[in-house]
Design an enzyme around this catalytic site. Structure first.
Site, PDB file in Angstrom:
ATOM      1  N   GLU A  35       0.821  -1.209   0.000  1.00  0.00           N
ATOM      2  CA  GLU A  35       0.000   0.000   0.000  1.00  0.00           C
ATOM      3  C   GLU A  35       0.856   1.261   0.000  1.00  0.00           C
ATOM      4  O   GLU A  35       0.560   2.237  -0.676  1.00  0.00           O
ATOM      5  CB  GLU A  35      -0.928   0.018   1.224  1.00  0.00           C
ATOM      6  N   CYS A 190     -12.481   1.875 -14.708  1.00  0.00           N
ATOM      7  CA  CYS A 190     -12.812   3.297 -14.515  1.00  0.00           C
ATOM      8  C   CYS A 190     -11.507   4.085 -14.481  1.00  0.00           C
ATOM      9  O   CYS A 190     -11.148   4.727 -13.503  1.00  0.00           O
ATOM     10  CB  CYS A 190     -13.601   3.468 -13.217  1.00  0.00           C
ATOM     11  N   CYS A 197     -16.622   2.266 -19.861  1.00  0.00           N
ATOM     12  CA  CYS A 197     -17.950   2.170 -19.233  1.00  0.00           C
ATOM     13  C   CYS A 197     -18.762   1.005 -19.799  1.00  0.00           C
ATOM     14  O   CYS A 197     -19.577   0.413 -19.083  1.00  0.00           O
ATOM     15  CB  CYS A 197     -18.709   3.472 -19.422  1.00  0.00           C
ATOM     16  N   CYS A 200     -18.277  -1.904 -17.662  1.00  0.00           N
ATOM     17  CA  CYS A 200     -18.304  -1.655 -16.219  1.00  0.00           C
ATOM     18  C   CYS A 200     -19.525  -2.291 -15.563  1.00  0.00           C
ATOM     19  O   CYS A 200     -20.660  -2.052 -15.996  1.00  0.00           O
ATOM     20  CB  CYS A 200     -18.301  -0.148 -15.973  1.00  0.00           C
ATOM     21  N   CYS A 206     -24.402   4.398 -12.420  1.00  0.00           N
ATOM     22  CA  CYS A 206     -23.432   5.493 -12.497  1.00  0.00           C
ATOM     23  C   CYS A 206     -24.029   6.766 -13.103  1.00  0.00           C
ATOM     24  O   CYS A 206     -24.455   6.786 -14.259  1.00  0.00           O
ATOM     25  CB  CYS A 206     -22.236   5.033 -13.329  1.00  0.00           C
TER      26      CYS A 206
HETATM   27  S1  SF4 Z   1     -19.739   3.509 -15.688  1.00  0.00           S
HETATM   28 FE1  SF4 Z   1     -19.119   4.995 -14.158  1.00  0.00          FE
HETATM   29  S2  SF4 Z   1     -17.992   3.807 -12.644  1.00  0.00           S
HETATM   30 FE2  SF4 Z   1     -18.130   2.562 -14.496  1.00  0.00          FE
HETATM   31  S3  SF4 Z   1     -16.272   3.028 -15.672  1.00  0.00           S
HETATM   32 FE3  SF4 Z   1     -17.872   4.410 -16.394  1.00  0.00          FE
HETATM   33  S4  SF4 Z   1     -17.576   6.244 -15.152  1.00  0.00           S
HETATM   34 FE4  SF4 Z   1     -16.506   4.598 -14.102  1.00  0.00          FE
END
Ligand code: SF4
Length: 350
Positions: A35, A190, A197, A200, A206
């Site tokens: 970390e 992201c 997206c 995602c 989102c």
């Molecule tokens: S949908 Fe939202 S959380 Fe997912 S990659 Fe796109 S901006 Fe990021």
């Protein structure tokens, strides 16, 4: 479980990173070390440093018993050297006050040098599976986009808002995987630029995706004019040896070995008289070498060559004034010293 974890955990099962070197034996020491190394540094850069570090210091007590010099030598090139100094200081405290066991209480962890709330949360959740939210750069980015959180995340009010979201969205079960999944989502999907997206798992929740405002979150740090500094590196040389000095423990490149430096060449003669009782004119070789970016300023390094001839009185005078923190070092022994990356690269290219 929470709305985010319900969607994220199945994605993590299929796509998450599970074979990073610190995940193979995820004890508190290795998680803590990883970390700290990962702060402001990419995973790919950290991996070789992490492996070398744990090979030399396999336990926290090994790290605590090492000399700071050795620790800095292992860190050289990774930057932000206060991290290494704090790591070493904290390891000594854990050895002396906690019998070498890293505490599993968040307040005790956060009282150790260099451990903030997010690092403490990562140690507690990834090593022990305790409920503990995290908010590293990746998680900040994901949450800021999911909820269109305005304001630069370095601002206290924005941080507070992001921590609140992190607290409410972190599930009480399977925290280890959830926290790792949030970090992985930020790193792999992201991303800072061009988030993917369409791949995602959280796109249905989102707000940035809904309003196509991904590039506006998280908001950038307000721009200030970056100061620019210049310094002269003094390359004293004699018979294939160079004069290195250990930098003061605090400040830029604290505790690393480097060349002596001055802000202006006008100060050179007086500096040599004060430090060594000798005065030598530099050779004609003065070069501008490198521009280096620090967090708060830019630095231009120039080099001035000060050769000493064989058996000269000046060389004998200078050598007589050397202390533990200044040494003649043979060119082929540079690797034994922890040098700042820009200085090491200048010297290797000479
Ligand atoms: S949908 Fe939202 S959380 Fe997912 S990659 Fe796109 S901006 Fe990021």
């Amino acid at each position: 479980m929470t709305a985010i974890s319900n969607l994220l955990l199945p994605w993590f099962e299929r796509h998450g990173r599970k074979d990073l070197p610190w995940q193979i034996q995820p004890d508190a020491y290795r998680i803590w070390l990883s970390e700290i190394m990962l702060q402001q540094t990419q995973v790919a850069t950290v991996i070789p440093y992490f492996k070398k570090f744990v090979a030399s210091f396999p336990t926290l007590v090994d790290l605590a018993n090492a000399r700071l010099d050795e620790v800095l030598q292992h860190w050289a090139g990774l930057g932000y050297y206060a991290r290494a100094r704090n790591l070493h200081k904290a390891a000594m405290i854990v050895r002396d006050e906690y019998q070498g066991e890293i505490p599993s209480d968040i307040d005790l962890l956060m009282a150790l040098p260099g451990i903030g709330r997010s690092t403490a949360g990562a140690i507690l959740s990834l090593a022990h599976g305790h409920y503990a939210p995290i908010l590293d750069g990746n998680v900040k980015r994901v949450l800021a986009r999911l909820y269109q959180v305005s304001g630069w995340p370095g601002k206290t009010a924005t941080q507070k808002q992001l921590w609140k979201l992190a607290e409410t969205q972190t599930p009480s079960e399977d925290v280890r995987h959830y926290n790792q999944a949030m970090m992985d989502l930020g790193a792999l999907v992201c991303r800072r630029t061009q988030p993917k997206c369409e791949h995602c798992p959280l796109s249905s929740l989102c707000q940035s995706f809904l309003y196509q405002t991904q590039s506006q979150y998280p908001q950038a740090k307000p721009q200030k004019n970056r100061p620019h500094k210049h310094c002269w590196l003094l390359l004293h040389s004699h018979n294939n040896h160079w004069l290195l000095e250990r930098r003061p423990p605090k400040g830029i490149w604290g505790g690393l070995w480097s060349l002596p430096e001055l802000e202006s060449l006008d100060l050179l003669q007086q500096w040599q008289v004060d430090e060594f009782g000798v005065s030598l004119s530099p050779s004609a070789k003065q070069e501008k070498l490198l521009r280096h970016k620090f967090t708060h300023f830019d630095l231009t390094l120039s080099l001035v060559h000060i050769p000493f001839s064989e058996n000269s009185t000046a060389y004998a005078d200078l050598t007589a004034h050397l202390t533990d923190n200044r040494r003649w070092v043979r060119r082929d022994q540079l690797d034994r010293y922890g040098l700042p990356a820009p200085v090491a690269s200048i010297l290797r290219n000479l």
